[in-house]
Design a protein around this motif. Structure first.
Motif, PDB file in Angstrom:
ATOM      1  N   GLY A 107       0.181 -19.908  -0.428  1.00  0.00           N
ATOM      2  CA  GLY A 107       0.050 -18.541   0.074  1.00  0.00           C
ATOM      3  C   GLY A 107       1.291 -17.965   0.713  1.00  0.00           C
ATOM      4  N   MET A 108       2.453 -18.548   0.454  1.00  0.00           N
ATOM      5  CA  MET A 108       3.690 -18.047   1.053  1.00  0.00           C
ATOM      6  C   MET A 108       4.072 -16.700   0.435  1.00  0.00           C
ATOM      7  N   GLY A 109       4.709 -15.872   1.258  1.00  0.00           N
ATOM      8  CA  GLY A 109       5.342 -14.665   0.754  1.00  0.00           C
ATOM      9  C   GLY A 109       4.461 -13.447   0.587  1.00  0.00           C
ATOM     10  N   LEU A 110       3.212 -13.472   1.066  1.00  0.00           N
ATOM     11  CA  LEU A 110       2.303 -12.345   0.832  1.00  0.00           C
ATOM     12  C   LEU A 110       2.009 -11.538   2.088  1.00  0.00           C
ATOM     13  N   SER A 111       2.724 -11.787   3.166  1.00  0.00           N
ATOM     14  CA  SER A 111       2.402 -11.138   4.434  1.00  0.00           C
ATOM     15  C   SER A 111       2.472  -9.610   4.334  1.00  0.00           C
ATOM     16  N   ALA A 112       3.575  -9.079   3.812  1.00  0.00           N
ATOM     17  CA  ALA A 112       3.733  -7.624   3.720  1.00  0.00           C
ATOM     18  C   ALA A 112       2.679  -7.027   2.789  1.00  0.00           C
ATOM     19  N   TRP A 113       2.373  -7.723   1.707  1.00  0.00           N
ATOM     20  CA  TRP A 113       1.355  -7.250   0.759  1.00  0.00           C
ATOM     21  C   TRP A 113      -0.019  -7.189   1.431  1.00  0.00           C
ATOM     22  N   ARG A 114      -0.381  -8.248   2.165  1.00  0.00           N
ATOM     23  CA  ARG A 114      -1.674  -8.268   2.854  1.00  0.00           C
ATOM     24  C   ARG A 114      -1.774  -7.130   3.860  1.00  0.00           C
ATOM     25  N   GLU A 115      -0.719  -6.943   4.652  1.00  0.00           N
ATOM     26  CA  GLU A 115      -0.754  -5.940   5.706  1.00  0.00           C
ATOM     27  C   GLU A 115      -0.821  -4.523   5.140  1.00  0.00           C
ATOM     28  N   LYS A 116      -0.306  -4.334   3.937  1.00  0.00           N
ATOM     29  CA  LYS A 116      -0.340  -3.010   3.308  1.00  0.00           C
ATOM     30  C   LYS A 116      -1.722  -2.701   2.731  1.00  0.00           C
ATOM     31  N   PHE A 117      -2.286  -3.650   1.999  1.00  0.00           N
ATOM     32  CA  PHE A 117      -3.509  -3.381   1.256  1.00  0.00           C
ATOM     33  C   PHE A 117      -4.784  -3.842   1.973  1.00  0.00           C
ATOM     34  N   PHE A 118      -4.663  -4.778   2.912  1.00  0.00           N
ATOM     35  CA  PHE A 118      -5.816  -5.278   3.662  1.00  0.00           C
ATOM     36  C   PHE A 118      -5.496  -5.280   5.160  1.00  0.00           C
ATOM     37  N   PRO A 119      -5.208  -4.108   5.716  1.00  0.00           N
ATOM     38  CA  PRO A 119      -4.775  -4.061   7.132  1.00  0.00           C
ATOM     39  C   PRO A 119      -5.845  -4.515   8.110  1.00  0.00           C
ATOM     40  N   ASP A 120      -7.103  -4.467   7.722  1.00  0.00           N
ATOM     41  CA  ASP A 120      -8.171  -4.862   8.644  1.00  0.00           C
ATOM     42  C   ASP A 120      -8.391  -6.371   8.692  1.00  0.00           C
ATOM     43  N   ALA A 121      -7.691  -7.112   7.842  1.00  0.00           N
ATOM     44  CA  ALA A 121      -7.920  -8.559   7.760  1.00  0.00           C
ATOM     45  C   ALA A 121      -7.624  -9.260   9.080  1.00  0.00           C
ATOM     46  N   VAL A 122      -6.691  -8.718   9.864  1.00  0.00           N
ATOM     47  CA  VAL A 122      -6.306  -9.379  11.120  1.00  0.00           C
ATOM     48  C   VAL A 122      -7.386  -9.245  12.185  1.00  0.00           C
ATOM     49  N   HIS A 123      -8.391  -8.405  11.941  1.00  0.00           N
ATOM     50  CA  HIS A 123      -9.458  -8.211  12.927  1.00  0.00           C
ATOM     51  C   HIS A 123     -10.717  -8.987  12.569  1.00  0.00           C
TER      52      HIS A 123
ATOM     53  N   LYS B 260       1.706  -6.756  12.316  1.00  0.00           N
ATOM     54  CA  LYS B 260       3.037  -6.926  11.729  1.00  0.00           C
ATOM     55  C   LYS B 260       3.564  -8.336  11.974  1.00  0.00           C
ATOM     56  N   SER B 261       3.406  -9.208  10.984  1.00  0.00           N
ATOM     57  CA  SER B 261       3.923 -10.576  11.094  1.00  0.00           C
ATOM     58  C   SER B 261       5.410 -10.610  10.795  1.00  0.00           C
ATOM     59  N   ILE B 262       6.089 -11.559  11.418  1.00  0.00           N
ATOM     60  CA  ILE B 262       7.500 -11.844  11.146  1.00  0.00           C
ATOM     61  C   ILE B 262       7.634 -13.348  10.978  1.00  0.00           C
ATOM     62  N   TRP B 263       8.842 -13.832  10.682  1.00  0.00           N
ATOM     63  CA  TRP B 263       8.968 -15.262  10.401  1.00  0.00           C
ATOM     64  C   TRP B 263       8.611 -16.111  11.614  1.00  0.00           C
ATOM     65  N   GLN B 264       8.866 -15.599  12.837  1.00  0.00           N
ATOM     66  CA  GLN B 264       8.516 -16.362  14.038  1.00  0.00           C
ATOM     67  C   GLN B 264       6.998 -16.508  14.215  1.00  0.00           C
ATOM     68  N   SER B 265       6.224 -15.685  13.505  1.00  0.00           N
ATOM     69  CA  SER B 265       4.764 -15.804  13.574  1.00  0.00           C
ATOM     70  C   SER B 265       4.311 -17.155  13.039  1.00  0.00           C
ATOM     71  N   ASP B 266       5.017 -17.660  12.021  1.00  0.00           N
ATOM     72  CA  ASP B 266       4.690 -18.980  11.479  1.00  0.00           C
ATOM     73  C   ASP B 266       4.961 -20.073  12.507  1.00  0.00           C
ATOM     74  N   GLN B 267       5.997 -19.885  13.313  1.00  0.00           N
ATOM     75  CA  GLN B 267       6.315 -20.861  14.348  1.00  0.00           C
ATOM     76  C   GLN B 267       5.193 -20.914  15.387  1.00  0.00           C
ATOM     77  N   TYR B 268       4.682 -19.749  15.763  1.00  0.00           N
ATOM     78  CA  TYR B 268       3.563 -19.689  16.708  1.00  0.00           C
ATOM     79  C   TYR B 268       2.355 -20.412  16.125  1.00  0.00           C
ATOM     80  N   SER B 269       2.015 -20.100  14.880  1.00  0.00           N
ATOM     81  CA  SER B 269       0.857 -20.726  14.235  1.00  0.00           C
ATOM     82  C   SER B 269       1.016 -22.231  14.153  1.00  0.00           C
TER      83      SER B 269
END
Length: 427
Positions: free
Chosen positions: A287-303, A318-327
């Motif tokens: 599932g790498m590389g789909l963050s921007a795509w998810r946030e554009k088309f499925f913005p409610d997924a984070v809720h 809005k995820s960034i690369w440091q978000s993976d470090q947190y996870s």
């Protein structure tokens, strides 16, 4: 006939268990087994129900803060078969399980090794049985989909996706994921295909075999099927893990994420179930590389429910690369303790916990474990609320993981030497 015996407020309670009823246990008044305001008990702590696949009652933790114990061992969120005489501990309350007849022949010994506890994946969110699952799927076994892929099996799935095991005309098995939600923009499938086509071919990134949209616009992804455990499976079978083993697993994931970051790719939705454990050939992340795509088309997924590993900026949209470090820091915490640092059934409340509550030390969630200050420091830095306060490169994190690994090995060696010396002295 199965039953539970426990004591609440000095009052003995005997409860006959019915196969068609789910018995969630917790502080919530809606729980069939409500323990009131008992300390160290979560709102919905764990659940006991009849698992039709096992033909037996089972227990599963519901990501409780302080964990659920079976015969003295902490269990995970996958289903553990119950046997006559088993003792389930929820906070200070002990529930004794009794069953006259059990179709599961293997008994769980008192204080078994955690890796020996038999567990299976839950059929659906509440284990209601195959009829409920089948109603959620649009395809049935032997149906033809995509480019003559044959549906072999419907797999356990959540509320937002359908999962299938499929086989190609050449005999290769695949993992098909179909998103149940319709994207707001029907161009999502085309953009998904373009996004995946632009991803670099890197070691450790589990490749997409195909992706796009079905005729109704639902997006799908097709992966090569690998019959290997995920990190989530390892947690459920073995957590809490030995700190050295936990560091090896996190180190492997960090190397993959570092390689991706160097090539402009990050995950943005990293979870233990996305990391495949393949020690012989090298672990991989799906599932790498789909963050921007998810946030554009499925913005409610984070809720949605279950954003246990999402960084504060991820739930803000809005995820960034440091978000993976947190996870990955939350994942490391769970490896060491067997539980999550924050737990809530409300997505909004859980997101607020990740934004504002102080990250606990591992020992605060599981007082039966021991870590070292260096390891605690690594976790705390990985999970800082402000991304700028986390490690500013993956390489710096990897160096600290290596240093911590060396310290743990040294401590373990000293402990063994002390034990042998005391043994010789007869202490």
């Amino acid at each position: 006939m199965a039953s539970l015996d426990y004591e609440l407020d000095s009052r003995p309670i005997h409860l006959e268990l019915k196969p068609d009823t789910e018995y969630s246990i917790g502080r919530d008044p809606d729980c069939p087994i409500c323990l009131g305001e008992t300390e160290k008990v979560s709102r919905r702590h764990c659940v006991i129900f009849f698992n039709s696949n096992l033909n037996s009652f089972a227990v599963s933790d519901l990501y409780s803060t302080h964990g659920t114990y079976l015969n003295g061992r902490k269990i995970g969120h996958l289903d553990v078969p119950l046997h006559d005489g088993d003792k389930i501990t929820v906070g200070p309350v002990r529930l004794d399980f009794h069953c006259e007849i059990s179709t599961v022949t293997r008994k769980i010994r008192n204080n078994p090794a955690p890796a020996k506890i038999a567990m299976i994946a839950r059929p659906d969110a509440f284990g209601r049985g195959n009829e409920h699952i089948a109603a959620q799927f649009r395809f049935r076994p032997n149906d033809k989909v995509l480019n003559n892929e044959t549906i072999l099996e419907q797999l356990p799935s959540g509320d937002f996706s359908e999962l299938y095991l499929t086989e190609s005309v050449t005999g290769e098995q695949h993992f098909l994921k179909i998103l149940r939600e319709m994207p707001r923009d029907l161009s999502a499938g085309k953009e998904l295909r373009r996004t995946v086509a632009d991803l670099p071919k890197l070691t450790g990134l589990h490749p997409y075999e195909d992706c796009g949209a079905l005729k109704d616009g639902s997006c799908y992804m097709l992966f090569k099927f690998k019959d290997v455990p995920t990190y989530a499976r390892i947690f459920s079978l073995q957590a809490p893990l030995n700190p050295l083993y936990a560091l090896v697993l996190v180190y492997s994931a960090a190397l993959i994420l570092s390689r991706g970051c160097q090539n402009g790719v990050f995950h943005g939705n990293l979870k233990p179930g996305k990391i495949l454990y393949e020690p012989q050939t090298g672990n991989s992340i799906a599932g790498m590389g789909l963050s921007a795509w998810r946030e554009k088309f499925f913005p409610d997924a984070v809720h949605r429910h279950g954003q246990w590993y999402a960084a504060p900026e991820t739930t803000a949209g809005k995820s960034i690369w440091q978000s993976d470090q947190y996870s990955l820091g939350i994942i490391l915490f769970q490896m060491l303790t067997g539980v999550l640092p924050f737990r809530s059934d409300s997505p909004q409340e859980l997101a607020e916990m990740h934004r504002s509550q102080t990250m606990p030390l591992p020992q605060e969630r599981n007082d039966q474990i021991q870590t070292i200050p260096a390891l605690d420091a690594v976790i705390l830095r990985m999970t800082m609320k402000d991304p700028a306060e986390r490690y500013d490169t993956w390489e710096k994190l990897i160096v600290d993981l290596e240093k911590t690994n060396s310290m743990l090995k040294k401590k373990e060696k000293e402990s063994k030497n002390t034990y042998h010396n005391n043994f010789k002295k007869g202490i």
